[in-house]
Design a protein around this motif. Sequence first.
Motif, PDB file in Angstrom:
ATOM      1  N   GLU A  61      24.284 -13.608  -7.932  1.00  0.00           N
ATOM      2  CA  GLU A  61      23.254 -13.843  -8.908  1.00  0.00           C
ATOM      3  C   GLU A  61      22.257 -12.739  -9.006  1.00  0.00           C
ATOM      4  O   GLU A  61      22.281 -11.665  -8.115  1.00  0.00           O
ATOM      5  N   VAL A  62      21.682 -12.653  -9.999  1.00  0.00           N
ATOM      6  CA  VAL A  62      20.509 -11.739 -10.200  1.00  0.00           C
ATOM      7  C   VAL A  62      19.222 -12.208 -10.248  1.00  0.00           C
ATOM      8  O   VAL A  62      18.797 -12.958 -11.378  1.00  0.00           O
ATOM      9  N   VAL A  63      18.500 -12.144  -9.107  1.00  0.00           N
ATOM     10  CA  VAL A  63      17.315 -12.935  -9.086  1.00  0.00           C
ATOM     11  C   VAL A  63      16.054 -11.991  -8.536  1.00  0.00           C
ATOM     12  O   VAL A  63      16.398 -11.507  -7.582  1.00  0.00           O
ATOM     13  N   LYS A  64      15.136 -11.894  -9.112  1.00  0.00           N
ATOM     14  CA  LYS A  64      13.976 -11.145  -8.851  1.00  0.00           C
ATOM     15  C   LYS A  64      14.592  -9.750  -8.812  1.00  0.00           C
ATOM     16  O   LYS A  64      13.859  -9.013  -7.540  1.00  0.00           O
ATOM     17  N   GLU A  65      15.137  -9.029  -9.397  1.00  0.00           N
ATOM     18  CA  GLU A  65      15.541  -7.537  -9.394  1.00  0.00           C
ATOM     19  C   GLU A  65      14.636  -6.764  -9.990  1.00  0.00           C
ATOM     20  O   GLU A  65      14.130  -6.947 -11.259  1.00  0.00           O
ATOM     21  N   MET A  71      25.428 -28.343 -22.530  1.00  0.00           N
ATOM     22  CA  MET A  71      25.494 -26.812 -22.480  1.00  0.00           C
ATOM     23  C   MET A  71      26.480 -26.068 -21.397  1.00  0.00           C
ATOM     24  O   MET A  71      26.349 -24.952 -21.659  1.00  0.00           O
ATOM     25  N   GLY A  72      27.118 -26.860 -20.699  1.00  0.00           N
ATOM     26  CA  GLY A  72      27.953 -26.461 -19.878  1.00  0.00           C
ATOM     27  C   GLY A  72      27.277 -25.836 -18.409  1.00  0.00           C
ATOM     28  O   GLY A  72      26.037 -26.086 -18.213  1.00  0.00           O
ATOM     29  N   GLN A  73      28.011 -24.987 -17.647  1.00  0.00           N
ATOM     30  CA  GLN A  73      27.335 -24.324 -16.394  1.00  0.00           C
ATOM     31  C   GLN A  73      26.881 -23.124 -16.861  1.00  0.00           C
ATOM     32  O   GLN A  73      27.338 -22.303 -17.571  1.00  0.00           O
ATOM     33  N   PRO A  74      25.786 -22.822 -16.078  1.00  0.00           N
ATOM     34  CA  PRO A  74      25.364 -21.380 -16.305  1.00  0.00           C
ATOM     35  C   PRO A  74      25.959 -20.607 -15.727  1.00  0.00           C
ATOM     36  O   PRO A  74      26.605 -20.825 -14.512  1.00  0.00           O
ATOM     37  N   ARG A  75      26.167 -19.189 -16.044  1.00  0.00           N
ATOM     38  CA  ARG A  75      26.969 -18.157 -15.384  1.00  0.00           C
ATOM     39  C   ARG A  75      26.075 -17.354 -14.661  1.00  0.00           C
ATOM     40  O   ARG A  75      25.214 -16.669 -15.327  1.00  0.00           O
ATOM     41  N   LEU A  76      26.259 -16.994 -13.315  1.00  0.00           N
ATOM     42  CA  LEU A  76      25.203 -16.413 -12.813  1.00  0.00           C
ATOM     43  C   LEU A  76      25.598 -14.999 -12.215  1.00  0.00           C
ATOM     44  O   LEU A  76      24.715 -14.180 -11.808  1.00  0.00           O
ATOM     45  N   LYS A  77      27.026 -14.595 -12.100  1.00  0.00           N
ATOM     46  CA  LYS A  77      27.515 -13.484 -11.408  1.00  0.00           C
ATOM     47  C   LYS A  77      26.814 -12.317 -12.280  1.00  0.00           C
ATOM     48  O   LYS A  77      26.996 -12.367 -13.569  1.00  0.00           O
ATOM     49  N   PRO A 106      23.478 -13.937 -23.101  1.00  0.00           N
ATOM     50  CA  PRO A 106      22.724 -13.297 -21.830  1.00  0.00           C
ATOM     51  C   PRO A 106      21.373 -13.345 -22.062  1.00  0.00           C
ATOM     52  O   PRO A 106      20.831 -13.359 -23.339  1.00  0.00           O
ATOM     53  N   HIS A 107      20.831 -13.997 -21.217  1.00  0.00           N
ATOM     54  CA  HIS A 107      19.161 -13.894 -20.935  1.00  0.00           C
ATOM     55  C   HIS A 107      18.621 -13.268 -19.560  1.00  0.00           C
ATOM     56  O   HIS A 107      18.864 -13.405 -18.744  1.00  0.00           O
TER      57      HIS A 107
END
Length: 279
Positions: free
Chosen positions: A141-145, A122-128, A164-165
């Motif tokens: 990255e958007v973690v625990k926002e 599925m390719g690389q996840p995009r985190l920015k 987007p997820h």
Amino acid sequence: MKFTKMHGLGNDFILLNCLGGTVDNPSQLAQEMCDRNFGIGADGLVLVLPSEIEEADFRMRIFNPDGSEPEMCGNAIRCFAKYLYERDLTTKTNLNVETLAGIIKPKLILEDGAVKLVKVDMGQPRLKRSEIPMKGEESEEVVKEPVEVAGEKFEVTCVSMGNPHCVIFVDDADEAPVRELGPKIETHDLFPEDINVEFIEVVNEEELEMRVWERGAGVTLACGTGACGSTVAAILNDLTKQKVTVHLLGGDLVIEWADDDHVYMSGPATEVFTGDYLN
Ligand SMILES: N[C@@H](CCC[C@H](N)C(=O)O)C(=O)O
């Protein structure tokens, strides 16, 4: 118009062979065909197309039941690969498929000549933040926002798998407010292109339980890109190992965020019936 109905873990699609020429207004057609009362009924319309780019064997376009065109669909691409192979439209078991999320690579796993599973790179996840896309100051990255929805506060981790997820960890997936909050988060101001919403219960380090509200489709029985995005989100939050089984209402997917930074998804694809659509 000849069509084929397929599903990946109950996430169901209408496939149209457009190798000889595409259809007019696929967005409108998707709305009509996917209607469960006045049409065939499906979570998406998939066009099987030739690709004009050298690195790709075929091109997949998918339309949600509301007529919008997402970048990718994990369950549909497994159906797409099986469809091509079983109709002798290709002899390749490793395909390069052009999508709006880039080239995606399904690999057919055969048993006694029949397609048993499809494993997809599925390719690389995009985190920015800007890649998800999500409004606000750029971050890696958007973690625990923290996000406020309908007066309630949630912590979200967001991942793009081409589409987007927004992942929310919950104690009990069965009790998650999917129908109440799903549509509100989907169309929240923070997400300029709307978003798919996954509610994830961490069963243990190797298993996730997932419920999903899909952008442009609502509740579905499974979402492949959602399972990939949720696995990446779980790993970013130090909740699981790199390889997990994701339990969905329609069945299980095995997802691995591997050392090469690519996400691999393995799961089944099933053909249900073919027909003639009278339009
Ligand atoms: N069911 C899919 C995702 C389909 C697209 C999604 N609704 C979106 O708008 O991004 C999957 O299996 O990945």
